[in-house]
Design an enzyme around this catalytic site. Structure first.
Site, PDB file in Angstrom:
ATOM      1  N   ARG A 243      11.972 -14.164  -4.321  1.00  0.00           N
ATOM      2  CA  ARG A 243      12.657 -13.822  -5.572  1.00  0.00           C
ATOM      3  C   ARG A 243      11.795 -12.865  -6.398  1.00  0.00           C
ATOM      4  NH1 ARG A 243      16.479 -15.648  -9.501  1.00  0.00           N
ATOM      5  NH2 ARG A 243      15.619 -16.090 -11.554  1.00  0.00           N
ATOM      6  N   TYR A 288      -1.993   8.024  -8.411  1.00  0.00           N
ATOM      7  CA  TYR A 288      -3.440   8.201  -8.281  1.00  0.00           C
ATOM      8  C   TYR A 288      -3.828   8.521  -6.828  1.00  0.00           C
ATOM      9  CZ  TYR A 288      -8.419   7.073  -8.178  1.00  0.00           C
ATOM     10  OH  TYR A 288      -9.782   7.138  -7.970  1.00  0.00           O
TER      11      TYR A 288
END
Length: 295
Positions: A243, A288
Site C-alpha cells: 500500500r 542529482y
C-alpha cells in the site's frame, strides 16, 4: 467489569456502527485490562482509579510492549470509561487525564519498482493457491487498498469488464481502478483457482484460504512474508508495504495527490502527504544522479 465491557462492545456494534476490526481490538484491549485489574482485586468499574490505570500502563511498558500498542490500549480505555461515565455508571472518568506515550513515527517501508516486480513474480506456478496468491498481490499493489479491505472483498465487488473494485466500510464506498496485469491475474484465479479452493463450499469472499473459508489477516501476512523471503527482499515487509509503495510510486510518477488520497481512502491529506515527501526525495535524487559529474 466483563459485563460492562460486553455492553460497551454491543454499543460500538449497534449504535456506533464501528468496523469488526475495531470491535475486536477494543474487546481484546479491555479484557486484558480487566484481567490485570482483577489480579489487583479490582473487579468493579466504579473501583477503577487513575492510579490503577497508570499502573497498567506502567506494566505494559515494563513488559516491553510497543508504544503504538500502549497508545491503542489507552484509546480503548478512554473510549470505554467515557462511555461508562456518559451512561451514569461511574461518577468520574478515571482515564480522562491519562496521557499516551509519545509514538516515534517510523518511515514507511517503500519498495522499489524492481523489488515490487520481483515480489509479484514469485507465485509463478499453476496451482490454485498460486493463482490466488498472484491475484491478491497484484490487486493489492494495483489498488493500494488495506489488507482488511482486500480479504473482505466479495466476488460482486469486482468488475473485471471495466477494471474496478468497490471498497465499502461503515462510512463510505469508493471505487478504485486496476490495470491489465491485475485483470489477467484475477481472471486466471477466477477461472482456474477459486472453485478448487472453495471445495464446493458457499463463500461470498473473493479470496479464500485453502479450506474454502475467508482469508484471515494473519494468513495473508504469512503469504507476503513467504514471497518476500523467496524474492530475497531484505526489508521487513508486510502487506501494508505494498500500500505504501502503491502511493509513493503513483506520486513519484506525477499522479495528483488528491486522486491518490481518494484511492487510499484517507480522510486527512496529511497522511497522504508523507508519500509526497518520499516522491520529492526520489525526484531530487534522480536529478542529482543525472546531472552531477560524479552522480
Amino acid at each position: 467489569m466483563v459485563v460492562e465491557i460486553n455492553h460497551f462492545i454491543i454499543y460500538l456494534r449497534e449504535i456506533k456502527k464501528t468496523s469488526k476490526n475495531t470491535e475486536v481490538s477494543y474487546q481484546r484491549d479491555l479484557m486484558q485490562l480487566a484481567s490485570f485489574l482483577g489480579q489487583q482485586g479490582i473487579v468493579e468499574v466504579g473501583k477503577v482509579t487513575k492510579t490503577s490505570l497508570n499502573s497498567y500502563i506502567l506494566y505494559l511498558e515494563k513488559a516491553g510492549r510497543a508504544t503504538t500498542t500502549i497508545s491503542r490500549t489507552l484509546a480503548s480505555m478512554k473510549a470505554f470509561f467515557h462511555y461508562e461515565c456518559t451512561q451514569g455508571n461511574i461518577g468520574k472518568d478515571p482515564a480522562e487525564l491519562i496521557k499516551a506515550p509519545k509514538v516515534e513515527k517510523k518511515e514507511p517501508i517503500i519498495l522499489t519498482v524492481d523489488e515490487v516486480n520481483c515480489l509479484l513474480s514469485q507465485p509463478d506456478g499453476e496451482t490454485p493457491k498460486e493463482f490466488r496468491d498472484r491475484a491478491m498481490l497484484e490487486l493489492l499493489y494495483a489498488t493500494g487498498i488495506r489488507v482488511s479491505e482486500l480479504i473482505n472483498l466479495k466476488k460482486s465487488d469486482v468488475n473485471l469488464t471495466v477494471g474496478y473494485i468497490t471498497c465499502k466500510d461503515e462510512h463510505k464506498e469508493r471505487m478504485i481502478p486496476f490495470g491489465k496485469v491485475s485483470k489477467l491475474a484475477l481472471s486466471a484465479y477466477m477461472e482456474r483457482g477459486r472453485e478448487h479452493l472453495l471445495k464446493e463450499q458457499d463463500c461470498e469472499c473473493l479470496f479464500t484460504n485453502c479450506n474454502g473459508r475467508p482469508m484471515s489477516r494473519q494468513g495473508f501476512w504469512k503469504i507476503v512474508k513467504f514471497y518476500g523471503d523467496k524474492a530475497g527482499i531484505k526489508a521487513d515487509i508486510t502487506p501494508h508495504s505494498l500500500r505504501h509503495s502503491f502511493a509513493a510510486h503513483l506520486l513519484r510518477n506525477g499522479a495528483d495527490i488528491h486522486v491518490v488520497q481518494a484511492m487510499l481512502g484517507h480522510s486527512d491529506m496529511a497522511t497522504t502527504q508523507m508519500y509526497m515527501n518520499y516522491a520529492q526525495k526520489e525526484a531530487v535524487r534522480r536529478v542529482y544522479t543525472g546531472v552531477h559529474p560524479r552522480g
